[in-house]
Design an enzyme around this catalytic site. Structure first.
Site, mmCIF file in Angstrom:
data_model
loop_
_atom_site.group_PDB
_atom_site.id
_atom_site.type_symbol
_atom_site.label_atom_id
_atom_site.label_comp_id
_atom_site.label_asym_id
_atom_site.label_seq_id
_atom_site.Cartn_x
_atom_site.Cartn_y
_atom_site.Cartn_z
ATOM 1 N N LYS A 166 0.865 -1.181 0.000
ATOM 2 C CA LYS A 166 0.000 0.000 0.000
ATOM 3 C C LYS A 166 0.901 1.230 0.000
ATOM 4 O O LYS A 166 1.893 1.265 0.735
ATOM 5 C CB LYS A 166 -0.881 -0.023 1.249
ATOM 6 C CG LYS A 166 -1.921 1.085 1.302
ATOM 7 C CD LYS A 166 -2.830 0.929 2.530
ATOM 8 C CE LYS A 166 -3.986 1.916 2.520
ATOM 9 N NZ LYS A 166 -4.907 1.705 3.660
ATOM 10 N N SER A 187 -9.889 1.704 2.474
ATOM 11 C CA SER A 187 -8.972 2.514 1.702
ATOM 12 C C SER A 187 -7.891 1.711 0.975
ATOM 13 O O SER A 187 -7.288 2.213 0.024
ATOM 14 C CB SER A 187 -8.283 3.534 2.610
ATOM 15 O OG SER A 187 -7.429 2.869 3.530
ATOM 16 N N SER A 210 -10.220 -0.746 6.558
ATOM 17 C CA SER A 210 -9.556 -0.534 5.265
ATOM 18 C C SER A 210 -8.807 -1.730 4.697
ATOM 19 O O SER A 210 -8.369 -1.681 3.549
ATOM 20 C CB SER A 210 -8.589 0.646 5.362
ATOM 21 O OG SER A 210 -9.297 1.848 5.424
#
Lengths: 95, 483
Positions: free
Chosen positions: B78, B153, B177
């Site tokens: 990420k 997210s 997330s």
């Protein structure tokens, strides 16, 4: 509780975020909605409940305060848009 | 040869060991798949050249008999995890020019375990969002349908695993997330206990809620990833100084005698029929595997979401005050210092980020601090106590993870509260710092993946993984997106 355009202006100033007058209404409406949602919490009686800051619940880990890293200012200022002689620079604040 | 991108970490590791294929071949397959699925916008930055040179090193290690636990596994991070010499953006214009000179502890640990990084994955700006659309680099698409969100997210992290453009990935989970995008993309993802993984070098959103974790093709891959990314780090004082178990060892499929709680408060109003049905199926699957189902109550569940948004926004407003245009990141010049700050922050941050900073500043400001922030912290205690009490009689909980399958891009966007309601099943455990895992268990009426969530006690990821594995085995979820 009602949340007004003036409240947005006030927190925008505190947060150092400039909000265009055009967008003001949108921010006010959105934040008003969310605050209304948050106010559900008032249904709960929380007298005598200890606030919880994080899951570790007050456990603080201490370590010795010793220098383990450093001595490379060029690397540190490398990501700054504006720097001079290994200093970060900002607009003049003192006349 | 079969498509190497279809192999799990454990299968690929066996393949490398048996010299069925090389690490360079494995990495090359993934690089090809990255190109083929480029339209999904899972990646912000690709580091394919570096990945290939790492793969050559992996092949040397294998040849010389020095194979590390995850040797040659092509993963991706990420873009919230700082990576030395590789741009780290947090999905925001604010960090579009930021190249860290240091490596996050978690990505460092994975590299030392032999993982190869293919690049940095797309996300909602500063990890704030549930749809993966607020990135400065454009939204992430769902491999199951190009008009669908991948969730958020950690949108790119779930998308890449589902699209087979990374064998596994790292994500972060502040309010769901990792778990929500995993459910939307039909992959597995675990948010570990607060303190299990170091947060050092991870761009901060809400520090008392943030935690790093893995997303994988299945529960076993998540267990392998977690074993290799966990552990104490003196650079993060909130990282727990306790031993890291071999998480893979608990995956026996046997959950005999395990007590699984069903919290009645998760039967929310207007719960869609298909979500209620999949939850019910999940109970049957666990019973089939030998577990015992127990009804429990978490009375303050309803209040977790509003309290979460107060705390998360408050912490975000404080954490994001560091983006001042001076030391790193975007800068807009101004005649005076305050003007520079204001122009920089208003241009660098996206709309949702600004909204959360404003709300956070409001709930922390004089006159409102007690009514909002302290109130939310008290409710946080009540939510955590609910879990504590439930875990006196059960070993883990089974709940839905999302109120719907992946929704259409653009949906839920006009009303922030509507968007926040997506997190209703996921934020509760973040408030208490507990581990939770999302496992795909079936398809919706429209043919999209649906997940269920297992929640465990603090630092009992073993039970979470064990129950999730049993669920996975029973569910036999083998549907794949048509890409």
């Amino acid at each position: 509780m009602s949340f007004s355009n003036d409240d947005v202006k006030k927190v925008a100033k505190l947060s150092r975020i400039r909000i265009d007058d055009k967008q003001l209404e949108q921010y006010t409406n959105d934040i008003q909605k969310v605050l209304g949602f948050m106010e559900q919490l008032n249904e709960l009686n929380t007298d005598n409940v200890e606030p919880m800051a994080n899951p570790l619940d007050g456990v603080q880990v201490l370590r010795n305060d010793e220098i383990k890293d450093g001595g490379y200012p060029e690397t540190i200022v490398n990501n700054a848009t504006d720097d001079t002689m290994n200093f970060f620079t900002v607009p003049k604040v003192v006349e | 040869m079969t498509d190497l991108t279809k192999l799990t970490i454990s299968q690929a590791t066996t393949g490398l060991k048996n010299k069925d294929f090389s690490a360079v071949e494995l990495t090359t397959s993934y690089i090809n798949q990255m190109e083929k699925t480029d339209n999904l916008n899972a990646y912000i930055t690709k580091t394919t050249d570096n990945a290939l040179s790492q793969a050559k090193i992996a092949d040397n290690n294998i040849a010389s008999g020095n194979m590390r636990p995850m040797e040659g596994m092509p993963i991706a991070h990420k873009d919230l995890l700082c990576t030395k010499g590789v741009k780290t953006t947090a999905g925001s214009k604010m960090l579009d020019n930021f190249t860290p000179d240091y490596e996050s502890t978690v990505s460092q640990k994975l590299a030392e375990s032999g993982c190869i990084s293919l690049g940095k994955l797309n996300l909602d700006q500063f990890a704030m969002g549930s749809n993966g659309q607020s990135s400065f680099y454009g939204g992430t698409k769902n491999p199951w349908g190009n008009d669908l969100v991948a969730g958020g997210s950690s949108s790119g992290s779930a998308c890449a695993v589902s699209a087979r453009s990374a064998i596994a990935s790292t994500g972060t989970d502040t309010g769901g997330s990792i778990r929500q995008p995993s459910a939307f993309c039909g992959v597995a993802g675990i948010r570990p206990t607060y303190g299990r993984c170091s947060r050092w070098g991870v761009v901060a959103y809400a520090s008392s809620l943030d935690q790093v974790g893995p997303i994988g093709k299945d529960v076993r891959d998540c267990a392998i990833m977690l074993s290799n990314m966990s552990g104490h780090d003196e650079k993060d004082s909130t990282s727990a100084n306790i031993p890291v178990p071999d998480f893979e060892a608990v995956l026996t499929g046997d959950v005999k005698g395990l007590k699984i709680g069903i919290p009645k408060e998760y039967y929310i109003d207007d719960m869609p029929q298909e979500i209620a049905k999949i939850w019910d199926n999940g109970k049957k699957m666990l019973v089939e595997a030998g577990a015992e189902i127990v009804d429990v109550s978490l009375p303050h569940t309803k209040y977790a979401l509003p309290a979460y948004y107060i705390i998360a926004c408050a912490e975000a407003s404080s954490n994001l005050s560091r983006y001042d245009g001076v030391r790193y990141g975007h800068r807009v010049s101004g005649k005076e210092l305050d003007e520079m700050y204001e122009l920089t922050r208003s241009e660098g941050f996206g709309e949702e980020v600004k909204r959360r900073i404003l709300m956070g500043t409001y709930v922390l400001s004089a006159g409102f601090y007690d009514a909002y922030y302290i109130k939310a912290q008290k409710v946080r205690r009540l939510v955590a106590n609910d879990f504590k009490k439930a875990f006196e009689s059960v070993d883990a909980l089974l709940t839905p993870i999302t109120p719907s399958p992946a929704f259409k891009i653009g949906e839920n966007q006009e009303d922030p509260v509507k968007m926040y309601l997506n997190d209703v099943f996921s934020v509760t455990l973040n408030m208490a710092g507990l581990p939770g895992m999302s496992v795909p268990v079936g398809l919706s009426d429209s043919g999209l993946p649906l997940g269920l969530q297992i929640i465990g006690k603090a630092f009992d990821e073993e039970t979470v993984l064990k129950a999730s594995y049993a669920l996975e085995k029973q569910a036999k979820f083998d549907a794949t997106p048509n890409i």
